[in-house]
Design a protein around this motif. Structure first.
Motif, PDB file in Angstrom:
ATOM      1  N   ALA A  12       0.818  -1.238   0.037  1.00  0.00           N
ATOM      2  CA  ALA A  12      -0.079  -0.019   0.156  1.00  0.00           C
ATOM      3  C   ALA A  12       0.868   1.409   0.075  1.00  0.00           C
ATOM      4  CB  ALA A  12      -0.763  -0.019   1.255  1.00  0.00           C
ATOM      5  N   ASP A  13       0.591   2.161  -0.736  1.00  0.00           N
ATOM      6  CA  ASP A  13       1.013   3.428  -0.728  1.00  0.00           C
ATOM      7  C   ASP A  13       1.167   4.102   0.558  1.00  0.00           C
ATOM      8  OD1 ASP A  13       2.242   3.628  -3.442  1.00  0.00           O
ATOM      9  OD2 ASP A  13      -0.006   3.637  -4.177  1.00  0.00           O
ATOM     10  N   SER A  14      -0.337   4.437   1.160  1.00  0.00           N
ATOM     11  CA  SER A  14      -0.403   4.732   2.621  1.00  0.00           C
ATOM     12  C   SER A  14      -1.354   3.914   3.367  1.00  0.00           C
ATOM     13  CB  SER A  14      -1.115   6.039   2.210  1.00  0.00           C
ATOM     14  OG  SER A  14      -2.226   5.990   1.395  1.00  0.00           O
ATOM     15  N   VAL A  15      -1.037   3.857   4.529  1.00  0.00           N
ATOM     16  CA  VAL A  15      -1.763   3.279   5.451  1.00  0.00           C
ATOM     17  C   VAL A  15      -2.505   4.000   6.639  1.00  0.00           C
ATOM     18  CG1 VAL A  15      -1.725   1.201   7.236  1.00  0.00           C
ATOM     19  CG2 VAL A  15      -0.399   1.115   5.093  1.00  0.00           C
ATOM     20  N   TYR A  16      -3.744   3.790   6.939  1.00  0.00           N
ATOM     21  CA  TYR A  16      -4.140   4.347   8.071  1.00  0.00           C
ATOM     22  C   TYR A  16      -4.408   3.418   9.215  1.00  0.00           C
ATOM     23  CZ  TYR A  16      -4.228   8.276   4.745  1.00  0.00           C
ATOM     24  OH  TYR A  16      -3.961   9.184   3.887  1.00  0.00           O
ATOM     25  N   ALA A  17      -4.530   3.861  10.592  1.00  0.00           N
ATOM     26  CA  ALA A  17      -4.965   2.907  11.514  1.00  0.00           C
ATOM     27  C   ALA A  17      -5.231   3.777  12.932  1.00  0.00           C
ATOM     28  CB  ALA A  17      -3.334   2.037  12.056  1.00  0.00           C
ATOM     29  N   PRO A  18      -6.121   3.083  13.712  1.00  0.00           N
ATOM     30  CA  PRO A  18      -6.701   3.674  14.893  1.00  0.00           C
ATOM     31  C   PRO A  18      -5.479   4.226  15.630  1.00  0.00           C
ATOM     32  CG  PRO A  18      -6.924   1.203  15.024  1.00  0.00           C
ATOM     33  CD  PRO A  18      -6.207   1.638  13.708  1.00  0.00           C
ATOM     34  N   MET A  19      -5.511   5.442  16.260  1.00  0.00           N
ATOM     35  CA  MET A  19      -4.788   5.691  17.152  1.00  0.00           C
ATOM     36  C   MET A  19      -4.935   5.079  18.452  1.00  0.00           C
ATOM     37  SD  MET A  19      -2.528   7.544  18.888  1.00  0.00           S
ATOM     38  CE  MET A  19      -2.190   9.446  17.723  1.00  0.00           C
ATOM     39  N   GLY A  20      -6.121   4.354  18.610  1.00  0.00           N
ATOM     40  CA  GLY A  20      -6.075   3.538  20.073  1.00  0.00           C
ATOM     41  C   GLY A  20      -6.622   4.442  21.226  1.00  0.00           C
ATOM     42  N   LEU A  21      -7.547   5.280  21.213  1.00  0.00           N
ATOM     43  CA  LEU A  21      -7.947   6.248  22.153  1.00  0.00           C
ATOM     44  C   LEU A  21      -9.070   5.509  22.769  1.00  0.00           C
ATOM     45  CD1 LEU A  21      -7.812   9.746  20.275  1.00  0.00           C
ATOM     46  CD2 LEU A  21      -6.124   8.589  21.861  1.00  0.00           C
ATOM     47  N   GLY A  22      -9.205   5.062  24.044  1.00  0.00           N
ATOM     48  CA  GLY A  22     -10.533   4.569  24.709  1.00  0.00           C
ATOM     49  C   GLY A  22     -10.965   3.029  24.630  1.00  0.00           C
ATOM     50  N   HIS A  23     -10.074   2.311  23.854  1.00  0.00           N
ATOM     51  CA  HIS A  23     -10.189   0.908  23.588  1.00  0.00           C
ATOM     52  C   HIS A  23      -9.415   0.242  23.494  1.00  0.00           C
ATOM     53  CE1 HIS A  23     -12.506  -2.532  22.220  1.00  0.00           C
ATOM     54  NE2 HIS A  23     -13.660  -2.082  22.022  1.00  0.00           N
ATOM     55  N   PRO A  24      -8.961  -0.973  24.311  1.00  0.00           N
ATOM     56  CA  PRO A  24      -7.703  -1.866  24.357  1.00  0.00           C
ATOM     57  C   PRO A  24      -7.677  -2.552  22.969  1.00  0.00           C
ATOM     58  CG  PRO A  24      -9.478  -2.756  25.799  1.00  0.00           C
ATOM     59  CD  PRO A  24     -10.050  -1.519  25.457  1.00  0.00           C
ATOM     60  N   GLU A  25      -8.739  -2.867  22.424  1.00  0.00           N
ATOM     61  CA  GLU A  25      -8.580  -3.883  21.130  1.00  0.00           C
ATOM     62  C   GLU A  25      -7.990  -2.829  19.869  1.00  0.00           C
ATOM     63  OE1 GLU A  25     -11.374  -7.581  21.061  1.00  0.00           O
ATOM     64  OE2 GLU A  25     -12.459  -5.528  20.951  1.00  0.00           O
ATOM     65  N   HIS A  26      -8.511  -1.434  20.010  1.00  0.00           N
ATOM     66  CA  HIS A  26      -7.965  -0.435  19.264  1.00  0.00           C
ATOM     67  C   HIS A  26      -6.402  -0.277  19.191  1.00  0.00           C
ATOM     68  CE1 HIS A  26     -11.970   1.562  18.067  1.00  0.00           C
ATOM     69  NE2 HIS A  26     -12.053   0.388  18.566  1.00  0.00           N
ATOM     70  N   MET A  27      -5.708  -0.419  20.494  1.00  0.00           N
ATOM     71  CA  MET A  27      -4.447  -0.261  20.728  1.00  0.00           C
ATOM     72  C   MET A  27      -3.639  -1.414  20.395  1.00  0.00           C
ATOM     73  SD  MET A  27      -4.814   1.049  24.822  1.00  0.00           S
ATOM     74  CE  MET A  27      -5.688   2.421  25.208  1.00  0.00           C
ATOM     75  N   ILE A  28      -4.262  -2.682  20.358  1.00  0.00           N
ATOM     76  CA  ILE A  28      -3.615  -3.645  19.907  1.00  0.00           C
ATOM     77  C   ILE A  28      -3.108  -3.796  18.452  1.00  0.00           C
ATOM     78  CG2 ILE A  28      -3.755  -6.381  19.838  1.00  0.00           C
ATOM     79  CD1 ILE A  28      -5.054  -6.210  22.395  1.00  0.00           C
ATOM     80  N   VAL A  29      -4.424  -3.388  17.821  1.00  0.00           N
ATOM     81  CA  VAL A  29      -4.411  -3.012  16.292  1.00  0.00           C
ATOM     82  C   VAL A  29      -3.572  -2.064  15.880  1.00  0.00           C
ATOM     83  CG1 VAL A  29      -5.814  -2.567  14.268  1.00  0.00           C
ATOM     84  CG2 VAL A  29      -6.621  -4.351  15.949  1.00  0.00           C
ATOM     85  N   ARG A  30      -3.564  -1.099  16.499  1.00  0.00           N
ATOM     86  CA  ARG A  30      -2.618   0.114  16.283  1.00  0.00           C
ATOM     87  C   ARG A  30      -1.029  -0.495  16.187  1.00  0.00           C
ATOM     88  NH1 ARG A  30      -2.379   3.464  21.047  1.00  0.00           N
ATOM     89  NH2 ARG A  30      -0.837   1.795  21.748  1.00  0.00           N
ATOM     90  N   ASP A  31      -0.618  -1.137  17.302  1.00  0.00           N
ATOM     91  CA  ASP A  31       0.595  -1.654  17.413  1.00  0.00           C
ATOM     92  C   ASP A  31       1.086  -2.482  16.592  1.00  0.00           C
ATOM     93  OD1 ASP A  31       0.976  -0.029  19.687  1.00  0.00           O
ATOM     94  OD2 ASP A  31       0.896  -1.463  21.315  1.00  0.00           O
ATOM     95  N   ALA A  32       0.042  -3.202  16.140  1.00  0.00           N
ATOM     96  CA  ALA A  32       0.450  -4.294  15.121  1.00  0.00           C
ATOM     97  C   ALA A  32       0.553  -3.604  13.847  1.00  0.00           C
ATOM     98  CB  ALA A  32      -0.773  -5.234  14.859  1.00  0.00           C
ATOM     99  N   VAL A  33      -0.272  -2.743  13.271  1.00  0.00           N
ATOM    100  CA  VAL A  33       0.115  -1.780  12.040  1.00  0.00           C
ATOM    101  C   VAL A  33       1.453  -1.116  12.026  1.00  0.00           C
ATOM    102  CG1 VAL A  33      -0.963  -0.042  10.724  1.00  0.00           C
ATOM    103  CG2 VAL A  33      -2.485  -1.567  11.772  1.00  0.00           C
ATOM    104  N   LEU A  34       1.729  -0.643  13.409  1.00  0.00           N
ATOM    105  CA  LEU A  34       2.932   0.158  13.451  1.00  0.00           C
ATOM    106  C   LEU A  34       4.194  -0.745  13.404  1.00  0.00           C
ATOM    107  CD1 LEU A  34       2.101   2.877  15.842  1.00  0.00           C
ATOM    108  CD2 LEU A  34       2.274   3.187  13.456  1.00  0.00           C
TER     109      LEU A  34
END
Length: 253
Positions: free
Chosen positions: A123-145
């Motif tokens: 992908a030329d660009s990727v967007y991911a959740p910051m992970g504000l307020g939800h632990p599953e969002h944080m896990i996904v954010r870290d995986a993307v990064l």
């Protein structure tokens, strides 16, 4: 890992943007302005549990069988994305409410990385959740990064309306990134609200948690954190929006 059903074919040639969504609805709620022109929205925790399983959130939102509910949510996601250029990609990884109900280990960060890798590497660009307020969002954010350190992060709506802006982890993530607020045009805001309405199974539950967020002016404003780009490739930024009605506005650039 599965591609699930999608309403688009393969990514078109040229520039491609992939938006990673933790759950079915997060990307549309949080960054519709990006989703509208993206190549794909990849939802990580879109796996379907065994028939007869009932997760806690699903029970809270009136479901009686989580397998049936997840089929419904996938269809809702596809409907929401019909008005955009993005195709729906649904990975077969389970939410915590399902692994808890089934008494099995939670979906691991490694499993998320493995499932996402094929969708992000080119992908030329990727967007991911910051992970504000939800632990599953944080896990996904870290995986993307882990896979794409250059990913742009987006504020998680409606969770960002109640986030503590002094959380050190968020400050650490934003210190190297430029923060921008993007105010949707009136027409795109209307399109966003129409897309949000597609997630009928979730709206009552989210409203119970976050209040009447759908009518809040803040849903029109989307916040991104991106790494600085060379001036020659820097995108023209939009006019800054008015001050946001949620605390994320006070996060440092």
């Amino acid at each position: 890992m599965g591609l699930g059903t999608g309403n688009r074919g393969a990514m078109a040639g040229g520039s491609s943007a992939v938006v990673v969504s933790t759950h079915l609805d997060d990307a549309v709620l949080s960054c519709f302005g990006i989703v509208a022109g993206a190549s794909a929205v990849v939802t990580v925790l879109a796996g379907i549990p065994f028939p007869g399983v009932l997760g806690e959130w699903d029970a809270h939102t009136g479901a009686t069988d989580s397998a049936i509910r997840m089929h419904t949510r996938r269809r809702e996601d596809e409907s929401a994305l019909l008005a955009t250029k993005a195709r729906a990609v649904h990975l077969d990884l389970l939410e915590a409410q399902y692994t808890d109900a089934m008494n099995i280990p939670p979906t691991s960060p490694d499993a998320i990385c493995r499932a996402l890798a094929v969708h992000l590497r080119n992908a030329d660009s990727v967007y991911a959740p910051m992970g504000l307020g939800h632990p599953e969002h944080m896990i996904v954010r870290d995986a993307v990064l882990t896979l794409r350190p250059d990913a742009t992060l987006y504020a998680d709506l409606p969770f960002a309306f109640a986030v503590d802006p002094e959380v050190e982890l968020v400050n650490d993530l934003t210190s190297a990134r430029q923060r921008s607020e993007r105010l949707l045009s009136l027409s795109n805001h209307a399109r966003k609200l129409d897309a949000c309405d597609c997630y009928r199974s979730q709206l009552d539950g989210l409203t119970a948690l976050h209040g009447s967020f759908r009518t809040t002016a803040g849903l029109r404003t989307e916040v991104l954190w991106s790494l600085p780009r060379p001036r020659s490739t820097e995108l023209r930024t939009q006019q800054p929006a008015q001050a946001l009605p949620f605390p994320v506005r006070s996060l440092p650039v």
